[in-house]
Design a protein around this motif. Structure first.
Motif, PDB file in Angstrom:
ATOM      1  N   LYS A   9       0.859  -1.332  -0.212  1.00  0.00           N
ATOM      2  CA  LYS A   9      -0.367  -0.079   0.100  1.00  0.00           C
ATOM      3  C   LYS A   9       0.613   1.196  -0.226  1.00  0.00           C
ATOM      4  CE  LYS A   9      -3.789  -2.203   1.974  1.00  0.00           C
ATOM      5  NZ  LYS A   9      -5.121  -2.133   3.392  1.00  0.00           N
ATOM      6  N   TYR A  49     -12.685  -1.972  -3.710  1.00  0.00           N
ATOM      7  CA  TYR A  49     -12.757  -2.092  -2.010  1.00  0.00           C
ATOM      8  C   TYR A  49     -14.003  -1.982  -2.339  1.00  0.00           C
ATOM      9  CZ  TYR A  49      -8.196  -2.026  -0.171  1.00  0.00           C
ATOM     10  OH  TYR A  49      -7.644  -2.320   0.415  1.00  0.00           O
ATOM     11  N   HIS A  52     -16.210  -3.443   0.305  1.00  0.00           N
ATOM     12  CA  HIS A  52     -16.103  -2.684   1.649  1.00  0.00           C
ATOM     13  C   HIS A  52     -17.333  -0.771   1.770  1.00  0.00           C
ATOM     14  CE1 HIS A  52     -13.992  -4.506   3.460  1.00  0.00           C
ATOM     15  NE2 HIS A  52     -13.006  -4.541   3.032  1.00  0.00           N
ATOM     16  N   ARG A  55     -18.672   0.485   5.339  1.00  0.00           N
ATOM     17  CA  ARG A  55     -18.550   0.575   5.623  1.00  0.00           C
ATOM     18  C   ARG A  55     -17.369   1.746   6.002  1.00  0.00           C
ATOM     19  NH1 ARG A  55     -14.769  -3.403   7.321  1.00  0.00           N
ATOM     20  NH2 ARG A  55     -15.171  -5.589   6.685  1.00  0.00           N
ATOM     21  N   PHE A  57     -15.526   3.779   7.123  1.00  0.00           N
ATOM     22  CA  PHE A  57     -13.730   3.368   6.993  1.00  0.00           C
ATOM     23  C   PHE A  57     -13.816   3.851   4.996  1.00  0.00           C
ATOM     24  CE2 PHE A  57     -13.969  -0.956   8.003  1.00  0.00           C
ATOM     25  CZ  PHE A  57     -13.447  -1.349   6.819  1.00  0.00           C
ATOM     26  N   LEU A  61     -10.196   5.174   3.027  1.00  0.00           N
ATOM     27  CA  LEU A  61      -9.473   3.890   2.744  1.00  0.00           C
ATOM     28  C   LEU A  61      -9.626   4.079   1.421  1.00  0.00           C
ATOM     29  CD1 LEU A  61      -8.540   1.292   2.935  1.00  0.00           C
ATOM     30  CD2 LEU A  61     -10.651  -0.248   2.555  1.00  0.00           C
ATOM     31  N   ARG A  85      -1.472 -14.478   4.572  1.00  0.00           N
ATOM     32  CA  ARG A  85      -2.395 -13.921   5.002  1.00  0.00           C
ATOM     33  C   ARG A  85      -1.357 -13.699   6.431  1.00  0.00           C
ATOM     34  NH1 ARG A  85      -6.292 -10.438   3.931  1.00  0.00           N
ATOM     35  NH2 ARG A  85      -7.747 -11.006   6.036  1.00  0.00           N
ATOM     36  N   THR A  91      -4.992  -7.425  10.497  1.00  0.00           N
ATOM     37  CA  THR A  91      -5.965  -6.363   9.627  1.00  0.00           C
ATOM     38  C   THR A  91      -5.215  -4.919  10.955  1.00  0.00           C
ATOM     39  OG1 THR A  91      -7.402  -7.310   8.983  1.00  0.00           O
ATOM     40  CG2 THR A  91      -7.976  -4.551   9.214  1.00  0.00           C
ATOM     41  N   ARG A 102       2.758  -6.509   9.397  1.00  0.00           N
ATOM     42  CA  ARG A 102       2.056  -6.036  10.022  1.00  0.00           C
ATOM     43  C   ARG A 102       2.546  -5.267  11.037  1.00  0.00           C
ATOM     44  NH1 ARG A 102      -3.927  -6.917   7.592  1.00  0.00           N
ATOM     45  NH2 ARG A 102      -3.697  -5.744   5.808  1.00  0.00           N
ATOM     46  N   ILE A 109      -4.577   0.820  11.872  1.00  0.00           N
ATOM     47  CA  ILE A 109      -5.416   0.196  10.992  1.00  0.00           C
ATOM     48  C   ILE A 109      -5.767   0.582  10.108  1.00  0.00           C
ATOM     49  CG2 ILE A 109      -7.425   1.310  11.831  1.00  0.00           C
ATOM     50  CD1 ILE A 109      -8.245  -1.318  12.588  1.00  0.00           C
ATOM     51  N   GLU A 110      -5.078   1.222   9.284  1.00  0.00           N
ATOM     52  CA  GLU A 110      -6.080   1.610   7.684  1.00  0.00           C
ATOM     53  C   GLU A 110      -4.595   1.999   7.396  1.00  0.00           C
ATOM     54  OE1 GLU A 110      -9.146   4.978   6.044  1.00  0.00           O
ATOM     55  OE2 GLU A 110      -7.000   5.256   5.904  1.00  0.00           O
ATOM     56  N   ASN A 112      -1.474   0.201   6.881  1.00  0.00           N
ATOM     57  CA  ASN A 112      -0.840  -1.436   7.482  1.00  0.00           C
ATOM     58  C   ASN A 112      -0.740  -2.045   6.359  1.00  0.00           C
ATOM     59  OD1 ASN A 112      -2.398  -1.893   5.971  1.00  0.00           O
ATOM     60  ND2 ASN A 112      -4.176  -3.430   7.552  1.00  0.00           N
TER      61      ASN A 112
END
Ligand code: GDP
Length: 139
Positions: A9, A49, A52, A55, A57, A61, A85, A91, A102, A109-110, A112
């Motif tokens: 990211k 996304y 999501h 959501r 966020f 995000l 994973r 997450t 991570r 949290i975002e 990550n």
């Protein structure tokens, strides 16, 4: 043999840990079957996304995911969805196990550092979102 989509990211690229993340995959015997650096538009991030979108966020995000370049990869190997994973960690970096990507590099949290598909169906959708068949090597 299985495939999954991995993303470093914008925060991971910014922190200069592309090589570190790739090294962790290769050290585990996971092969990179495709790789490129791109910067997403807001609409492209929203499409990626889509699951999501309800959501709270979602807007934050998708802003974050467009904030700088990302590295997208197709990873290949036995059970690679679950193995990736595990290497990524939870997450929320605060809940992530020691030695995960991570835990070592995430700050939020975002923000990550990495994304990884969570199931075969999402992997198929996510790989096709970024790569056509000619761009993916059989390794
Ligand atoms: P993942 O599969 O571990 O990436 O987690 P999810 O699919 O649940 O969430 C997708 C991404 O949304 C995460 O990797 C984070 O970047 C972000 N995210 C998840 N939960 C939250 C949250 O509570 N707040 C914010 N701001 N972002 C979140």
């Amino acid at each position: 043999m299985e495939r999954t989509l991995s993303i470093i990211k914008p925060d991971g690229v910014q922190k200069n840990v592309i090589g570190e993340v790739v090294k962790r995959f290769e050290t585990e015997g996971i092969k990179i079957a495709a790789m490129k650096m791109i910067q997403l538009s807001k609409i492209q991030a929203q499409g990626f996304y889509e699951v999501h979108k309800e959501r709270p966020f979602f807007d934050s995000l998708t802003d974050f995911m467009t904030s700088g370049p990302i590295v997208v990869m197709v990873l290949e190997g036995d059970d690679v969805i679950a193995r990736n994973r595990k290497l990524m960690g939870a997450t929320n970096f605060k809940d992530a196990e020691e030695g995960t990507i991570r835990k070592d590099y995430a700050t939020d949290i975002e923000k990550n550092v990495v994304h990884g598909s969570d199931a075969p169906e999402t992997a198929a959708f996510e790989i096709a979102y970024f790569f056509n068949g000619l761009e993916i090597q059989n390794r």
